[in-house]
Design a protein around this motif. Structure first.
Motif, PDB file in Angstrom:
ATOM      1  N   THR B  31      52.481  41.408   3.786  1.00 22.32           N
ATOM      2  CA  THR B  31      52.599  40.113   3.853  1.00 22.32           C
ATOM      3  C   THR B  31      53.259  40.319   5.376  1.00 22.32           C
ATOM      4  OG1 THR B  31      55.087  40.830   3.775  1.00 22.32           O
ATOM      5  CG2 THR B  31      54.234  39.297   1.434  1.00 22.32           C
ATOM      6  N   GLY B  32      53.336  41.257   6.272  1.00 24.30           N
ATOM      7  CA  GLY B  32      53.776  41.851   7.340  1.00 24.30           C
ATOM      8  C   GLY B  32      53.480  43.359   8.201  1.00 24.30           C
ATOM      9  N   GLY B  33      53.554  43.800   8.903  1.00 23.95           N
ATOM     10  CA  GLY B  33      53.192  44.927   9.714  1.00 23.95           C
ATOM     11  C   GLY B  33      52.903  44.840  10.633  1.00 23.95           C
ATOM     12  N   HIS B  34      52.917  46.106  11.491  1.00 23.99           N
ATOM     13  CA  HIS B  34      53.447  46.247  13.067  1.00 23.99           C
ATOM     14  C   HIS B  34      52.623  47.851  13.188  1.00 23.99           C
ATOM     15  CE1 HIS B  34      57.680  46.808  12.589  1.00 23.99           C
ATOM     16  NE2 HIS B  34      57.066  47.943  13.153  1.00 23.99           N
ATOM     17  N   ILE B  46      48.099  39.466  11.367  1.00 28.84           N
ATOM     18  CA  ILE B  46      47.642  38.998   9.711  1.00 28.84           C
ATOM     19  C   ILE B  46      47.855  37.683   9.439  1.00 28.84           C
ATOM     20  CG2 ILE B  46      51.173  38.915   8.573  1.00 28.84           C
ATOM     21  CD1 ILE B  46      51.976  40.636  10.604  1.00 28.84           C
ATOM     22  N   PRO B  65      51.763  35.366   3.789  1.00 26.20           N
ATOM     23  CA  PRO B  65      50.447  36.258   4.113  1.00 26.20           C
ATOM     24  C   PRO B  65      50.067  36.873   3.699  1.00 26.20           C
ATOM     25  CG  PRO B  65      52.150  35.694   6.263  1.00 26.20           C
ATOM     26  CD  PRO B  65      52.772  35.340   5.410  1.00 26.20           C
ATOM     27  N   GLY B  66      48.711  37.497   3.040  1.00 27.08           N
ATOM     28  CA  GLY B  66      48.522  38.190   2.380  1.00 27.08           C
ATOM     29  C   GLY B  66      48.003  39.317   3.287  1.00 27.08           C
ATOM     30  N   VAL B  83      54.339  46.022   5.318  1.00 25.67           N
ATOM     31  CA  VAL B  83      55.298  45.525   5.282  1.00 25.67           C
ATOM     32  C   VAL B  83      55.004  44.780   3.366  1.00 25.67           C
ATOM     33  CG1 VAL B  83      57.538  44.281   5.492  1.00 25.67           C
ATOM     34  CG2 VAL B  83      57.078  44.794   7.005  1.00 25.67           C
ATOM     35  N   THR B  84      56.103  44.768   1.974  1.00 23.19           N
ATOM     36  CA  THR B  84      54.882  44.397   1.496  1.00 23.19           C
ATOM     37  C   THR B  84      56.112  43.452   0.321  1.00 23.19           C
ATOM     38  OG1 THR B  84      55.337  46.347  -0.027  1.00 23.19           O
ATOM     39  CG2 THR B  84      53.440  45.738   0.371  1.00 23.19           C
TER      40      THR B  84
END
Ligand SMILES: [Zn+2]
Lengths: 320, 101
Positions: B31-34, B46, B65-66, B83-84
């Motif tokens: 769902t997210g990340g950086h 994302i 988001p996927g 991020v999950t």
């Protein structure tokens, strides 16, 4: 056309009362039980749908007669509704329609039967708890609703959009659900995703709830926790639903369709509570727009007849 | 040839160090990340995991988001956060050590 808020509200309540009578078809409207000589509500009368080309025109005419007839357009009691016919058309494209309906359900991965049954039973909470005239039933073939428990989080496509998803793709994702997932998560997540399949958007996107969120705090919070940029935060939590929403109730932070949002991002520091299960307002609204009125007709084996359409040459259309 | 490397962090164990080549694209189901540290990797975006519907329109589900995409741009190390889980209730952040060759 009236713009009197109390008249509109009264009319909506009357629609609810009328619908409620028919959703309990073993009772008379006055509460008396059925008996000999009683009118058979299971007999004959059924609502015929118009040909598609006339829907917009019919909606426009109905609205002119009474704005409450605006089909499931958001009803605003505090100001004069502005209703655009094209929005109604767009809306109709996501709504399954008032005819009682059963959606078939299949699973993308090999899934134990007890887990399949448990998931389907929670999809059916909208039918069994809320009394909606739309239900879900497992199929061994390819379902209308196709569930994956793989990566990708929780999501569902909206309403009739699921008809257009390629058959090898899921329409609903329930990442990681197993028999050991707590019952509370089944209620909070699966009933929420089922709501999307019925065409319900996110309740936290209602303007009254969005207005409680401080955009600056939200941008900071979601950048930190998710890495989301401002555009993503706008899309997920800050852009209020437009006029093509199908929600007709007052904004409700306890709706199952409302996410929980932390007090850290609101102006007043109070969280948006978010729904943990289908609540009374959700139930009433679902039963209103998905009535069981035609259930008895369907049960009598006339399902095909109920869904068939009578059409005529467009030159015979009446101008209204 | 550069590779599109599909990773499902909630369903597979991640190695202590993920070795990729310049030009490779990493696609996480997340769902997210950086990017936490390093310049060897850049975040592409994302994204909502959407499909081309049988009606010819691009359809997006309602939900977080996927897909999170990164690209390896130069040799060297980098550390990513992915991020999950449910972003509204219980997000899970995974740290991924990457070496670009
Ligand atoms: Zn949702």
């Amino acid at each position: 056309m009236t713009s009197n808020p109390s008249q509109l509200q009264d009319a909506l309540l009357e629609i609810s009362r009328i619908t409620a009578r028919f959703t309990h078809s073993d009772e008379h409207p006055d509460g008396a039980q059925s008996g000999d000589g009683a009118v058979d509500v299971n007999a004959g009368c059924r609502i015929m749908p118009l040909p598609d080309r006339l829907w917009e025109k019919a909606a426009k005419a109905a609205m002119r007669i009474n704005p409450v007839n605006a089909p499931l357009q958001e009803l605003r009691f505090g100001d004069t509704p502005v209703l655009e016919p094209m929005r109604l058309t767009l809306f109709v494209s996501k709504y399954w329609g008032p005819q009682p309906k059963q959606l078939s359900v299949s699973f993308m991965e090999s899934t134990p039967s007890d887990l399949r049954s448990r998931i389907v039973s929670h999809l059916n909470a909208w039918t069994n708890t809320a009394g909606a005239g739309i239900s879900f039933a497992e199929t061994a073939g390819t379902g209308d609703v196709r569930i994956s428990r793989g990566s990708g989080g929780y999501y569902s496509y909206l309403g009739t959009d699921i008809k257009f998803i390629p058959s090898n793709r899921q329409t609903m994702n329930l990442q990681g659900f197993t028999m050991s997932t707590p019952e509370s998560e089944y209620k909070r997540v699966i009933r929420h995703e089922a709501g999307h399949t019925l065409g319900f958007p996110h309740e936290h996107m209602r303007k009254a709830l969005v207005d409680r969120i401080d955009p600056a705090k939200a941008y900071t919070y979601f950048l930190r926790t998710q890495g989301w940029d401002q555009e993503m935060v706008d899309q997920q939590v800050l852009a209020p639903l437009g006029g093509n929403s199908i929600i007709g109730t007052e904004p409700d932070q306890d709706s199952i369709m409302c996410y929980q949002l932390p007090g850290e991002i609101t102006f007043d520091g109070q969280p948006i509570r978010g729904g943990l299960d289908i609540n009374a307002t959700d139930s009433a609204f679902a039963a209103l727009i998905y009535p069981k009125v035609l259930r008895s007709t369907m049960d009598n084996g006339q399902a095909n007849a109920a869904s068939s359409r009578i059409d005529w040459d467009p030159s015979e259309d009446v101008n209204v | 040839m550069s590779r599109l490397i599909s990773i499902q962090p909630s369903q597979q164990d991640l190695p202590a160090e993920l070795v990729v080549a310049v030009g490779d694209v990493l696609q996480f189901a997340a769902t997210g990340g950086h990017l936490r540290t390093g310049t060897a990797i850049e975040l592409i975006g994302i994204l909502n995991d959407s499909v081309l519907g049988t009606n010819g329109q691009v359809l997006s589900p309602l939900g977080a988001p996927g897909a999170v995409l990164f690209r390896a741009v130069e040799p060297g190390p980098a550390v990513l956060d992915v991020v999950t889980g449910d972003p509204w209730q219980s997000p899970v952040t995974l740290t991924v050590n990457v070496r670009v060759e």
